[in-house]
Design a protein around this motif. Sequence first.
Motif, PDB file in Angstrom:
ATOM      1  N   PRO A 193      48.065   5.419  51.853  1.00  0.00           N
ATOM      2  CA  PRO A 193      47.508   4.462  50.908  1.00  0.00           C
ATOM      3  C   PRO A 193      48.510   4.164  49.792  1.00  0.00           C
ATOM      4  N   HIS A 194      48.351   3.009  49.148  1.00  0.00           N
ATOM      5  CA  HIS A 194      49.248   2.679  48.041  1.00  0.00           C
ATOM      6  C   HIS A 194      48.984   3.606  46.874  1.00  0.00           C
ATOM      7  N   LEU A 195      49.992   4.401  46.535  1.00  0.00           N
ATOM      8  CA  LEU A 195      49.806   5.423  45.516  1.00  0.00           C
ATOM      9  C   LEU A 195      49.438   4.829  44.169  1.00  0.00           C
ATOM     10  N   GLN A 196      49.935   3.581  43.896  1.00  0.00           N
ATOM     11  CA  GLN A 196      49.743   3.073  42.535  1.00  0.00           C
ATOM     12  C   GLN A 196      48.295   2.705  42.219  1.00  0.00           C
ATOM     13  N   VAL A 197      47.408   2.606  43.233  1.00  0.00           N
ATOM     14  CA  VAL A 197      46.020   2.310  42.906  1.00  0.00           C
ATOM     15  C   VAL A 197      45.200   3.588  42.746  1.00  0.00           C
ATOM     16  N   TYR A 198      45.840   4.744  42.934  1.00  0.00           N
ATOM     17  CA  TYR A 198      45.116   5.998  42.759  1.00  0.00           C
ATOM     18  C   TYR A 198      45.365   6.574  41.380  1.00  0.00           C
ATOM     19  N   LYS A 199      44.334   7.181  40.802  1.00  0.00           N
ATOM     20  CA  LYS A 199      44.521   7.904  39.560  1.00  0.00           C
ATOM     21  C   LYS A 199      45.282   9.186  39.900  1.00  0.00           C
ATOM     22  N   PRO A 200      46.373   9.486  39.180  1.00  0.00           N
ATOM     23  CA  PRO A 200      47.079  10.733  39.476  1.00  0.00           C
ATOM     24  C   PRO A 200      46.159  11.932  39.231  1.00  0.00           C
ATOM     25  N   GLN A 201      46.193  12.866  40.149  1.00  0.00           N
ATOM     26  CA  GLN A 201      45.373  14.060  39.988  1.00  0.00           C
ATOM     27  C   GLN A 201      46.288  15.270  39.989  1.00  0.00           C
TER      28      GLN A 201
END
Lengths: 131, 126
Positions: free
Chosen positions: A10-18
């Motif tokens: 998945p595109h990492l930039q749409v995920y909130k960093p955890q």
Amino acid sequence: MAQVERPLSPHLQVYKPQLTSVLSILHRITGVGLGVGTLLLAWWLVSAAYGPDHFEVSQAFIASWFGRLLLFGFTYSLFYHLCNGIRHLFWDAGWGFELKAAYSSGWLVVIASIGLTVASWIAGYASGGAL
Amino acid sequence: MSHRTPAGRVHGLGSAQHGVDHWWGQRLTALALVPLVIWFCISLVGLVGADHATFTKWLSTPGRAVTMLLLILATFYHMKLGLQVVIEDYVHSRGWNITLLVLNSFACVLLGTASAFAVIKVALGG
Ligand code: HEM
């Protein structure tokens, strides 16, 4: 090579960093960083083999502000990668996969790696003084 | 219904069974590196600012020289395996992929051999 449409990450930039994802990529970043550090290690050892004059040059470089900066990054990377590597080995043995456990071991790695880095630098300054 | 032959279907997709060796190698070297790296860090703290004579004397006991050699062996093997995965993940052009994989192998063997030789030379009296 067969051309097959494989699932993509998945595109990492749409995920909130955890915590878990950040620690995961840090393991890779520190692994590559340690690779750069081994250049320094090899140079240091080889310079010792060439004799006192050469050894003095590499020792002086390591003692310079830039050398110390590199060494600080190297020690932090090493302790982070070491602690998180042990976390990886527990996973490989089948332990600690539950979400809660993954978070507690993650925080433990953060604290232990910072603690070990600070402790080793205090010990270094206290014992040698010259660096 | 597919008209592809079984050989056609698996071509370029199947496992050559090398993955297990790589996986084991990475884990075994990681395990070996835990005590080795801790020993190395503690030793380094004691060697901060040491001159050549002190360093030579420190390294010339068989126990330390052998431990250093083990550290070098484990580190460069672990690094070769680790960087290989990073290259495989990110470098998709076939030419660059193979070029970098070859360079990685050569560089790790070169640096490891040079470091090991240096340790042996210093340990045996400079
Ligand atoms: C100077 C020493 C070291 C270097 C240069 C190094 C380098 C690397 C590199 C480049 C990777 C690949 C990272 C990736 O695929 O994302 C890696 C993975 C790994 N390292 Fe290290 N490493 C070192 C020390 C250690 C130590 C002391 C441990 C102790 C446990 C360790 C445990 C691991 C493990 C378990 C992996 C696999 C992680 C995974 O499955 O993604 N490494 N290392």
